[in-house]
Design an enzyme around this catalytic site. Structure first.
Site, PDB file in Angstrom:
ATOM      1  N   ASP A 202       0.823  -1.204   0.000  1.00  0.00           N
ATOM      2  CA  ASP A 202       0.000   0.000   0.000  1.00  0.00           C
ATOM      3  C   ASP A 202       0.865   1.265   0.000  1.00  0.00           C
ATOM      4  O   ASP A 202       1.851   1.340   0.736  1.00  0.00           O
ATOM      5  CB  ASP A 202      -0.848  -0.047   1.280  1.00  0.00           C
ATOM      6  N   GLU A 244       1.239  -0.499  -5.072  1.00  0.00           N
ATOM      7  CA  GLU A 244       0.250   0.539  -5.273  1.00  0.00           C
ATOM      8  C   GLU A 244       1.004   1.858  -5.316  1.00  0.00           C
ATOM      9  O   GLU A 244       1.359   2.422  -4.285  1.00  0.00           O
ATOM     10  CB  GLU A 244      -0.779   0.602  -4.132  1.00  0.00           C
TER      11      GLU A 244
END
Ligand code: GLC
Length: 544
Positions: A202, A244
């Site tokens: 993330d 990401e």
């Protein structure tokens, strides 16, 4: 499961939110045991790798992206034992499992932060980024523009500010501290030892901060991520890292390193351009973004998507394009969030099956491994009356029974969608499984076809100008196979002519319908209905 170490290049991914998938213990929240009971479904669909949104203990200010303990499972979801059973169940079915790894920040309730904020002299003070002023790193943009005004939050007790790129309840870890770097490697080892096949990492651009920069994608960040990769390669070969990094393609390239950083990264700029091309009936936005997409180091792969658990982000488009996308796809202001659109795939496409198939056809043929967001395979709708991104995180619709077959509880974490068009009485897995013409069965079919054509997973891409801007045509090629795909972005019929004389009279087959459609000649005519698409293969693979 195959032993192939580059399995992710052929894999079909599926993103799911455990809370929304299936509730086994009847408390109204989906859980790991519930997911375990639905693995047969995912296997039936043809999924190779499941990505789970964060499953760790968390106060849930950001649906679990605010982690309070990296070493356990959120009690709503079950226990570490349940997790082990899940990993086993996934592997037994020949699938793989990756989990979200939130490296950039923790919850403000994580014991590290509780300790860090307790005093300026705390031994953990340096685990986070503190400052006596809120003026440092002024060039870093605010990401959650609808809720946060600054990346600094004031802490009463010690009279200093702490740094946060997302909600102020998500303080950023200080990666300049070697102890933080090691602590995250320990977390990574823990989950790999439990058997996960990798991580969706993330918010990786934001790990380090440096004055005078925008604090994104800094050299120090890449250096640390390469260290993570080395650690994985040395100790857990075959496990993957998926980035990401919501950045322009040329900036994402750096996340692949020389093949020594991430195995995969999401292609963020491509996604909105698929929607844009459809709205404009013009391939140009896709052609342009592909032209800007650099080729990747060997053994790495894009991960491409239409929708995910967040708003459809419009960060990687120009202001003019953003205004266009908002006015076209989010006419009601409630559909907008931050720099994006908080809607699901089917409602974005007016529930028009032709458009849903067309965009999925692009998803399954453009370079990269496709990822499906749970529920989109049956055309689930959203609920824009729910706050934040919750409207696209409603319970999975399994059946027309109580609570859509999601749970037997009387109260759920979120209401099931019960509207006329997209509600569970109409849109659910049971009904669609029985209907050969359903979107679900179409999706299953397209996955099988995709898997039968290695050129679509690993091939190069070559665009062909067919003289009609509404038609996007491209070749995907590996050594022993050529596939030509055609996509009609317009709502009117098109006929295009292609010079296929190179293929010396090979038989042409549309792989999706399974029908032969003629022989490869100098003036090959392809007919495309409104929003139609063709995946053409050739006898002898097209290579003679
Ligand atoms: C990522 C996640 C998003 C989350 C944010 C902060 O962008 O996809 O859901 O809110 O990181 O962790």
């Amino acid at each position: 499961m195959t032993d192939n170490s580059t399995w992710y290049r052929d894999a079909i991914f599926y993103e799911l939110y455990v809370r929304a998938f299936r509730d086994d213990n009847r408390d109204g929240h989906g859980d790991l045991r519930g997911l375990l009971s639905k693995l047969d479904y995912l296997q039936w669909l043809g999924i190779d790798c499941i990505w789970l949104l964060p499953i760790y203990p968390s106060p849930l200010k950001d649906d679990g992206y605010d982690i309070a303990d990296y070493y356990d499972i959120h009690p709503d979801y079950g226990t570490l034992e349940d997790f082990k059973a899940l990993v086993k169940g996934v592997h037994e079915r020949g699938m793989r499992l990756i989990v979200d790894l939130v490296m950039n920040h923790t919850s403000d309730q994580h014991p590290w932060f509780v300790e860090s904020r307790s005093s300026k002299d705390s031994p953990m003070r340096d685990f986070y980024v503190w400052s006596p002023t809120n003026t440092r790193y002024a060039q870093a943009r605010v990401i959650f523009v609808d809720t946060e005004e600054s990346n600094w939050a004031y802490d009463e007790r010690t009279g200093e500010y702490y740094w946060h790129r997302f909600y102020s309840s998500q303080p950023d870890l200080n990666y300049d501290n070697p102890k933080v770097q090691q602590a995250m490697l320990d977390v990574i080892r823990f989950w790999l030892e439990l058997g996960v096949d990798g991580f969706r990492a993330d918010a990786v651009p934001y790990l380090f901060e440096r004055e005078g920069t925008n604090c994104e994608s800094l050299p120090e960040t890449h250096e640390y991520l390469k260290r993570v990769r080395r650690f994985i390669d040395e100790n857990f070969p075959g496990r993957i890292l998926l980035a990401e990094a919501n950045q322009w393609p040329e900036d994402v390239l750096a996340y692949f390193g020389d093949g020594d950083e991430f195995h995969m990264a999401f292609h963020f700029p491509l996604m909105p351009r698929l929607f844009m091309a459809l709205a404009l009936h013009d391939r140009t936005p896709i052609v342009n973004v592909l032209a800007k997409t650099p080729s990747l180091p060997d053994e790495t792969q894009w991960c491409i998507f239409l929708r995910n658990h967040d708003e459809l982000t419009l960060e990687m488009v120009s202001e003019e394009e953003r205004e266009f996308m908002w006015s076209y796809y989010a006419p009601d202001p409630r559909m907008r969030l931050n720099l994006g659109i908080r809607r699901r795939l089917a409602p974005l496409l007016d529930n028009d099956r032709r458009k849903i198939e067309l965009l999925n056809s692009l998803l399954f043929t453009l370079p990269g491994s496709p990822i499906i967001y749970y529920g989109d395979e049956i055309g689930m709708g959203d609920n824009i009356s729910l706050p934040d991104r919750n409207g696209v995180r409603t319970p999975m619709q399994w059946s027309a029974g109580k609570n859509a077959g999601f749970s037997e509880a009387d109260e759920l974490y979120a209401p099931v969608n019960d509207d006329e068009v997209y509600g569970y009485r109409k849109v659910n897995v049971d009904a669609q499984r029985d209907d050969p013409g359903s979107l679900l069965n179409w999706t299953r079919h397209i996955i099988r076809v995709r898997k039968s054509l290695p050129a679509l997973a690993r091939g190069t891409i070559r665009l062909v100008d067919v003289g009609d801007e509404a038609v996007l045509a491209f070749w995907r090629e590996v050594a022993d196979q050529k596939v030509l795909t055609l996509h009609n972005l317009a709502d009117s019929e098109r006929e295009v002519s292609l010079d296929l004389s190179d293929l010396g009279g090979a038989e042409v087959k549309d792989e999706v319908s399974g029908q032969g459609i003629g022989v490869a000649v100098a003036d090959f005519k392809a007919h495309l209905p409104p929003y139609g698409y063709l995946w053409l293969s050739f006898s002898d693979g097209g290579v003679g």
